[in-house]
Design a protein around this motif. Structure first.
Motif, PDB file in Angstrom:
ATOM      1  N   MET A  36      -5.734  37.378   3.775  1.00  0.00           N
ATOM      2  CA  MET A  36      -5.266  36.029   3.488  1.00  0.00           C
ATOM      3  C   MET A  36      -4.293  35.980   2.321  1.00  0.00           C
ATOM      4  SD  MET A  36      -8.967  34.132   3.891  1.00  0.00           S
ATOM      5  CE  MET A  36      -8.385  32.491   3.474  1.00  0.00           C
ATOM      6  N   GLY A  37      -4.425  36.927   1.391  1.00  0.00           N
ATOM      7  CA  GLY A  37      -3.676  36.870   0.148  1.00  0.00           C
ATOM      8  C   GLY A  37      -4.541  36.269  -0.944  1.00  0.00           C
ATOM      9  N   ALA A  38      -4.331  36.697  -2.182  1.00  0.00           N
ATOM     10  CA  ALA A  38      -5.197  36.275  -3.283  1.00  0.00           C
ATOM     11  C   ALA A  38      -5.184  34.765  -3.479  1.00  0.00           C
ATOM     12  CB  ALA A  38      -4.776  36.978  -4.574  1.00  0.00           C
ATOM     13  N   PHE A  39      -4.011  34.134  -3.402  1.00  0.00           N
ATOM     14  CA  PHE A  39      -3.918  32.696  -3.673  1.00  0.00           C
ATOM     15  C   PHE A  39      -4.595  31.888  -2.568  1.00  0.00           C
ATOM     16  CE2 PHE A  39      -0.931  34.148  -6.740  1.00  0.00           C
ATOM     17  CZ  PHE A  39      -0.830  33.160  -7.689  1.00  0.00           C
ATOM     18  N   ALA A  40      -4.324  32.225  -1.316  1.00  0.00           N
ATOM     19  CA  ALA A  40      -4.934  31.484  -0.214  1.00  0.00           C
ATOM     20  C   ALA A  40      -6.440  31.694  -0.193  1.00  0.00           C
ATOM     21  CB  ALA A  40      -4.322  31.921   1.113  1.00  0.00           C
ATOM     22  N   PHE A  41      -6.873  32.930  -0.448  1.00  0.00           N
ATOM     23  CA  PHE A  41      -8.307  33.219  -0.437  1.00  0.00           C
ATOM     24  C   PHE A  41      -9.036  32.425  -1.503  1.00  0.00           C
ATOM     25  CE2 PHE A  41     -11.889  35.691  -2.131  1.00  0.00           C
ATOM     26  CZ  PHE A  41     -12.700  35.739  -1.001  1.00  0.00           C
ATOM     27  N   GLY A 230       5.142  24.591  -2.169  1.00  0.00           N
ATOM     28  CA  GLY A 230       5.736  25.470  -1.172  1.00  0.00           C
ATOM     29  C   GLY A 230       5.978  26.891  -1.625  1.00  0.00           C
ATOM     30  N   LEU A 231       5.270  27.352  -2.684  1.00  0.00           N
ATOM     31  CA  LEU A 231       5.450  28.723  -3.149  1.00  0.00           C
ATOM     32  C   LEU A 231       4.997  29.701  -2.071  1.00  0.00           C
ATOM     33  CD1 LEU A 231       5.669  27.225  -5.913  1.00  0.00           C
ATOM     34  CD2 LEU A 231       4.587  29.244  -6.923  1.00  0.00           C
ATOM     35  N   PRO A 232       5.822  30.676  -1.717  1.00  0.00           N
ATOM     36  CA  PRO A 232       5.452  31.633  -0.665  1.00  0.00           C
ATOM     37  C   PRO A 232       4.135  32.359  -0.944  1.00  0.00           C
ATOM     38  CG  PRO A 232       7.781  31.823  -1.182  1.00  0.00           C
ATOM     39  CD  PRO A 232       7.187  30.911  -2.220  1.00  0.00           C
ATOM     40  N   MET A 233       3.884  32.711  -2.215  1.00  0.00           N
ATOM     41  CA  MET A 233       2.670  33.452  -2.528  1.00  0.00           C
ATOM     42  C   MET A 233       1.409  32.610  -2.352  1.00  0.00           C
ATOM     43  SD  MET A 233       2.870  33.594  -6.686  1.00  0.00           S
ATOM     44  CE  MET A 233       2.982  32.101  -7.695  1.00  0.00           C
ATOM     45  N   ALA A 234       1.566  31.272  -2.304  1.00  0.00           N
ATOM     46  CA  ALA A 234       0.410  30.397  -2.124  1.00  0.00           C
ATOM     47  C   ALA A 234       0.040  30.217  -0.662  1.00  0.00           C
ATOM     48  CB  ALA A 234       0.677  29.033  -2.756  1.00  0.00           C
ATOM     49  N   ARG A 235       0.886  30.685   0.245  1.00  0.00           N
ATOM     50  CA  ARG A 235       0.625  30.538   1.675  1.00  0.00           C
ATOM     51  C   ARG A 235      -0.310  31.633   2.173  1.00  0.00           C
ATOM     52  NH1 ARG A 235       2.049  25.393   2.613  1.00  0.00           N
ATOM     53  NH2 ARG A 235       4.092  24.946   1.726  1.00  0.00           N
ATOM     54  N   VAL A 236      -0.992  31.363   3.276  1.00  0.00           N
ATOM     55  CA  VAL A 236      -1.812  32.393   3.917  1.00  0.00           C
ATOM     56  C   VAL A 236      -0.886  33.497   4.414  1.00  0.00           C
ATOM     57  CG1 VAL A 236      -3.446  32.888   5.765  1.00  0.00           C
ATOM     58  CG2 VAL A 236      -3.540  30.687   4.586  1.00  0.00           C
ATOM     59  N   GLN A 237      -1.195  34.740   4.064  1.00  0.00           N
ATOM     60  CA  GLN A 237      -0.284  35.850   4.316  1.00  0.00           C
ATOM     61  C   GLN A 237      -0.351  36.392   5.739  1.00  0.00           C
ATOM     62  OE1 GLN A 237       1.978  36.715   1.771  1.00  0.00           O
ATOM     63  NE2 GLN A 237       1.072  34.787   1.069  1.00  0.00           N
ATOM     64  N   SER A 238      -1.392  36.054   6.483  1.00  0.00           N
ATOM     65  CA  SER A 238      -1.507  36.462   7.883  1.00  0.00           C
ATOM     66  C   SER A 238      -2.227  35.346   8.631  1.00  0.00           C
ATOM     67  CB  SER A 238      -2.282  37.783   8.003  1.00  0.00           C
ATOM     68  OG  SER A 238      -3.592  37.647   7.493  1.00  0.00           O
ATOM     69  N   PRO A 239      -2.142  35.304   9.967  1.00  0.00           N
ATOM     70  CA  PRO A 239      -2.784  34.221  10.714  1.00  0.00           C
ATOM     71  C   PRO A 239      -4.266  34.067  10.349  1.00  0.00           C
ATOM     72  CG  PRO A 239      -1.372  35.492  12.161  1.00  0.00           C
ATOM     73  CD  PRO A 239      -1.388  36.216  10.852  1.00  0.00           C
ATOM     74  N   LEU A 240      -4.659  32.835  10.064  1.00  0.00           N
ATOM     75  CA  LEU A 240      -6.023  32.562   9.627  1.00  0.00           C
ATOM     76  C   LEU A 240      -7.010  32.799  10.758  1.00  0.00           C
ATOM     77  CD1 LEU A 240      -7.202  31.614   6.938  1.00  0.00           C
ATOM     78  CD2 LEU A 240      -7.164  29.274   7.809  1.00  0.00           C
ATOM     79  N   GLN A 241      -8.068  33.527  10.459  1.00  0.00           N
ATOM     80  CA  GLN A 241      -9.097  33.835  11.446  1.00  0.00           C
ATOM     81  C   GLN A 241     -10.416  33.214  11.026  1.00  0.00           C
ATOM     82  OE1 GLN A 241      -9.340  38.072  12.125  1.00  0.00           O
ATOM     83  NE2 GLN A 241      -7.118  38.331  12.081  1.00  0.00           N
ATOM     84  N   TRP A 242     -11.217  32.833  12.028  1.00  0.00           N
ATOM     85  CA  TRP A 242     -12.533  32.252  11.730  1.00  0.00           C
ATOM     86  C   TRP A 242     -13.405  33.234  10.965  1.00  0.00           C
ATOM     87  CZ3 TRP A 242     -13.318  27.341  11.712  1.00  0.00           C
ATOM     88  CH2 TRP A 242     -12.616  26.510  12.590  1.00  0.00           C
ATOM     89  N   ARG A 243     -13.256  34.523  11.276  1.00  0.00           N
ATOM     90  CA  ARG A 243     -14.048  35.535  10.571  1.00  0.00           C
ATOM     91  C   ARG A 243     -13.745  35.532   9.077  1.00  0.00           C
ATOM     92  NH1 ARG A 243     -12.744  41.719  11.870  1.00  0.00           N
ATOM     93  NH2 ARG A 243     -10.743  40.887  11.143  1.00  0.00           N
ATOM     94  N   ASP A 244     -12.452  35.399   8.737  1.00  0.00           N
ATOM     95  CA  ASP A 244     -12.074  35.367   7.324  1.00  0.00           C
ATOM     96  C   ASP A 244     -12.625  34.119   6.632  1.00  0.00           C
ATOM     97  OD1 ASP A 244     -10.722  37.761   7.498  1.00  0.00           O
ATOM     98  OD2 ASP A 244      -8.804  36.805   7.993  1.00  0.00           O
ATOM     99  N   LEU A 245     -12.589  32.989   7.337  1.00  0.00           N
ATOM    100  CA  LEU A 245     -13.148  31.764   6.754  1.00  0.00           C
ATOM    101  C   LEU A 245     -14.654  31.893   6.549  1.00  0.00           C
ATOM    102  CD1 LEU A 245     -11.191  28.944   8.629  1.00  0.00           C
ATOM    103  CD2 LEU A 245     -10.920  29.700   6.252  1.00  0.00           C
ATOM    104  N   ALA A 246     -15.341  32.567   7.482  1.00  0.00           N
ATOM    105  CA  ALA A 246     -16.788  32.762   7.347  1.00  0.00           C
ATOM    106  C   ALA A 246     -17.089  33.640   6.133  1.00  0.00           C
ATOM    107  CB  ALA A 246     -17.350  33.387   8.613  1.00  0.00           C
TER     108      ALA A 246
END
Length: 318
Positions: A36-41, A230-246
């Protein structure tokens, strides 16, 4: 203080329990943070934690501890917010959660859980020094050699925890090593300063759940501003998955809703320096979990360091 918190363990034991939750949560965090990236996570983690904490605060009525006449002023006007205490919580949330947590997971994405844990463990040293300078706290008697053994054991266990010639994705370095080290030190300093800022507010009798909810909201607000900008580093770095959210939800529940609440409770009656040192055993507790997760037994140096840390804990708790 709400009767909800009656019968709690001593502050030192609460700090060790918090370290255990952080160690366990790191197993859920590493893979999800990398994708996800540190910021999105950390942003999603704060959302989950804030919802859980505010739900608990509203359900138990502990949010009422935020009302009052201010730090050291005793009970205030009903319905009036103790803004000076809330201000400290917000400041602690910005420094300790927004800066500290984000830097920690950025470091973990580059260096892995073991080496990021080593760098983060230095927060105990920062906390002891800053508590002596600003809170007039000092280690006395067996606490001083106990603290030295504990910190030295934690550092040794992690620094010498990897077996030579054994590679695993969780041990690989991504990007520049110096950047990862700088992020790790920043995360430790953020944790330390955030903890010290909290001490006066918690000593005034704020409920740990309500206090954690305010801190989490402050940290999320900073992340939300970056995302809205809209900072690029704040965006999710790969497609969000339910597993990652869990995994993120599990990490938020253990490390932030439970772990940080335990730390705040410990700070109500315990020394900030002592709580900081005991909570730094998280990397040692992570060693057997990494062994189970990776199938790679830690090196002999890890066991020596762990033994030193256990002896240090015994002296501090004794």
């Amino acid at each position: 203080m709400s009767s909800t918190w009656s019968g709690w363990l001593p502050p030192e034991s609460l700090a060790v329990l918090a370290a255990a939750t952080w160690a366990t949560a790191s197993l859920f965090s590493a893979a999800a943070s990398a994708r996800m990236g540190a910021f999105a996570f950390t942003r999603w983690r704060m959302v989950f934690a804030a919802v859980l904490l505010w739900g608990m605060a509203l359900a138990t009525g502990s949010w009422r501890s935020l009302e009052g006449g201010g730090l050291g002023a005793g009970p205030g006007v009903a319905g009036a917010v103790a803004w000076d205490a809330v201000g400290l919580l917000v400041l602690s949330g910005v420094i300790g959660i927004f800066v500290g947590d984000t830097a920690l997971f950025a470091c973990m994405n580059r260096l892995g859980p073991r080496r990021s844990g080593l760098l983060f463990a230095t927060h105990s040293l920062f906390t002891v020094v800053l508590a002596a300078l600003f809170l007039d706290e000092s280690l006395k008697g067996c606490a001083l050699p106990g603290g030295v053994l504990l910190v030295g054991g934690v550092m040794g266990a992690i620094a010498f925890g990897k077996r030579g010639g054994v590679a695993h994705p969780l041990e690989s370095t991504q990007g520049q090593l110096a950047v990862g080290v700088a992020l790790g030190v920043l995360s430790a300093l953020g944790q330390s300063v955030g903890t010290l800022v909290l001490k006066p507010a918690m000593a005034a009798g704020l409920d740990p759940v309500a206090a954690s909810a305010v801190r989490m909201t402050a940290g999320f607000a900073c992340h939300a501003l970056l995302w809205c900008a809209g900072l690029p580093m704040a965006r999710v770095q790969s497609p969000l998955q339910w597993r990652d959210l869990a995994y993120t939800f599990a990490s938020a529940t253990l490390a932030m809703a439970v772990g940080m609440t335990l730390i705040l409770k410990a700070l109500q009656h315990g020394s900030a320096g002592l709580v900081g040192m005991l909570s730094s055993v998280s990397p040692v507790l992570l060693l057997p979990l990494l062994w189970w997760r990776t199938g790679q037994r830690p090196a002999w140096g890890a066991w020596v360091g762990a033994a030193m840390a256990v002896l240090g804990c015994a002296l501090l708790l004794g």
